[in-house]
Motif scaffolding. Structure first.
Motif, PDB file in Angstrom:
ATOM      1  N   PHE A  29       0.883  -1.183  -0.178  1.00 12.25           N
ATOM      2  CA  PHE A  29       0.103   0.053   0.067  1.00 12.25           C
ATOM      3  C   PHE A  29       0.711   1.241  -0.104  1.00 12.25           C
ATOM      4  O   PHE A  29       1.985   1.066   0.493  1.00 12.25           O
ATOM      5  CB  PHE A  29      -0.938   0.050   1.381  1.00 12.25           C
ATOM      6  N   ASP A  96      -3.868   2.874   1.100  1.00 12.94           N
ATOM      7  CA  ASP A  96      -4.576   2.671   0.077  1.00 12.94           C
ATOM      8  C   ASP A  96      -3.680   1.940  -1.169  1.00 12.94           C
ATOM      9  O   ASP A  96      -2.326   1.914  -1.130  1.00 12.94           O
ATOM     10  CB  ASP A  96      -5.096   3.880  -0.684  1.00 12.94           C
ATOM     11  N   ARG A  97      -4.325   0.981  -1.905  1.00 13.12           N
ATOM     12  CA  ARG A  97      -3.719   0.257  -2.929  1.00 13.12           C
ATOM     13  C   ARG A  97      -2.974   1.012  -4.094  1.00 13.12           C
ATOM     14  O   ARG A  97      -2.242   0.646  -4.842  1.00 13.12           O
ATOM     15  CB  ARG A  97      -4.584  -0.922  -3.458  1.00 13.12           C
ATOM     16  N   ARG A  98      -3.621   2.337  -4.307  1.00 14.39           N
ATOM     17  CA  ARG A  98      -3.381   3.208  -5.322  1.00 14.39           C
ATOM     18  C   ARG A  98      -1.865   3.822  -4.980  1.00 14.39           C
ATOM     19  O   ARG A  98      -1.482   3.821  -3.921  1.00 14.39           O
ATOM     20  CB  ARG A  98      -4.110   4.176  -5.579  1.00 14.39           C
ATOM     21  N   THR A 100      -0.407   6.797  -4.200  1.00 14.88           N
ATOM     22  CA  THR A 100      -0.752   8.119  -3.986  1.00 14.88           C
ATOM     23  C   THR A 100      -0.189   8.548  -2.627  1.00 14.88           C
ATOM     24  O   THR A 100       0.284   7.761  -1.689  1.00 14.88           O
ATOM     25  CB  THR A 100      -2.204   8.087  -3.689  1.00 14.88           C
ATOM     26  N   LYS A 107      -9.574   9.364   0.224  1.00 17.37           N
ATOM     27  CA  LYS A 107      -8.771   8.632  -0.823  1.00 17.37           C
ATOM     28  C   LYS A 107      -8.234   7.466  -0.139  1.00 17.37           C
ATOM     29  O   LYS A 107      -7.408   6.664  -0.900  1.00 17.37           O
ATOM     30  CB  LYS A 107      -7.560   9.576  -1.422  1.00 17.37           C
ATOM     31  N   TYR A 108      -8.299   7.191   1.185  1.00 16.00           N
ATOM     32  CA  TYR A 108      -7.534   6.161   1.922  1.00 16.00           C
ATOM     33  C   TYR A 108      -8.655   5.100   2.219  1.00 16.00           C
ATOM     34  O   TYR A 108      -9.609   5.392   3.095  1.00 16.00           O
ATOM     35  CB  TYR A 108      -6.716   6.628   3.072  1.00 16.00           C
ATOM     36  N   ALA A 109      -8.411   3.867   1.757  1.00 20.36           N
ATOM     37  CA  ALA A 109      -9.457   2.935   1.956  1.00 20.36           C
ATOM     38  C   ALA A 109      -9.534   2.041   3.400  1.00 20.36           C
ATOM     39  O   ALA A 109     -10.492   1.616   3.858  1.00 20.36           O
ATOM     40  CB  ALA A 109      -9.493   1.805   0.847  1.00 20.36           C
ATOM     41  N   TYR A 110      -8.215   2.101   4.020  1.00 20.52           N
ATOM     42  CA  TYR A 110      -7.919   1.411   5.173  1.00 20.52           C
ATOM     43  C   TYR A 110      -7.463   2.229   6.275  1.00 20.52           C
ATOM     44  O   TYR A 110      -6.686   3.021   6.152  1.00 20.52           O
ATOM     45  CB  TYR A 110      -6.991   0.190   4.786  1.00 20.52           C
ATOM     46  N   TRP A 111      -7.916   1.914   7.450  1.00 20.70           N
ATOM     47  CA  TRP A 111      -7.524   2.523   8.564  1.00 20.70           C
ATOM     48  C   TRP A 111      -7.134   1.722   9.839  1.00 20.70           C
ATOM     49  O   TRP A 111      -7.908   0.744   9.983  1.00 20.70           O
ATOM     50  CB  TRP A 111      -8.582   3.669   8.828  1.00 20.70           C
TER      51      TRP A 111
END
Length: 121
Positions: A29, A96-98, A100, A107-111
């Motif tokens: 990530f 995030d997997r992107r 970035t 824009k961040y999917a995981y926390w």
């Protein structure tokens, strides 16, 4: 399954240092640190791409904080020096997997769950 686990928070006096770490599992990530003070929004602190090729900081921490990563251990670190009372907050690791370093929490999917940093004056 993606999991982020922060560590390293604590209580420190003004001018002191802390090192936060975030261990990630479930993939590779781009990773970031955000922080949230009581009664305030969660704000961007720093981010780094999966290869370390791009790094971004909020202006207020430039020259004091350093983000780095150890891909062998799948961890990201935030070395915080010259801490100030206004740095007091819960610090969250995000991923995030992107590819970035955008300073946008959307824009961040995981926390992670967060770790408390308290700087006394």
């Amino acid at each position: 399954q993606v999991r982020l686990v922060e560590s390293g928070g604590g209580l420190v006096q003004t001018g002191g240092s802390l090192r936060l770490s975030c261990a990630a599992s479930g993939g590779t990530f781009s990773m970031a640190w955000f922080r949230q003070a009581p009664g305030k929004e969660r704000n961007f602190v720093a981010a780094i791409t999966w290869d370390g090729g791009n790094i971004n900081y909020i202006d207020s921490v430039k020259g004091r904080f350093t983000i780095s990563r150890d891909n062998a251990k799948n961890t990201v670190n935030l070395q915080m020096n010259g801490l100030k009372p206004e740095d007091t907050a819960v610090y969250y690791c995000a991923a995030d997997r992107r590819y970035t370093v955008v300073p946008d929490k959307a824009k961040y999917a995981y926390w992670g769950e967060g770790t408390q940093v308290t700087v006394s004056s």
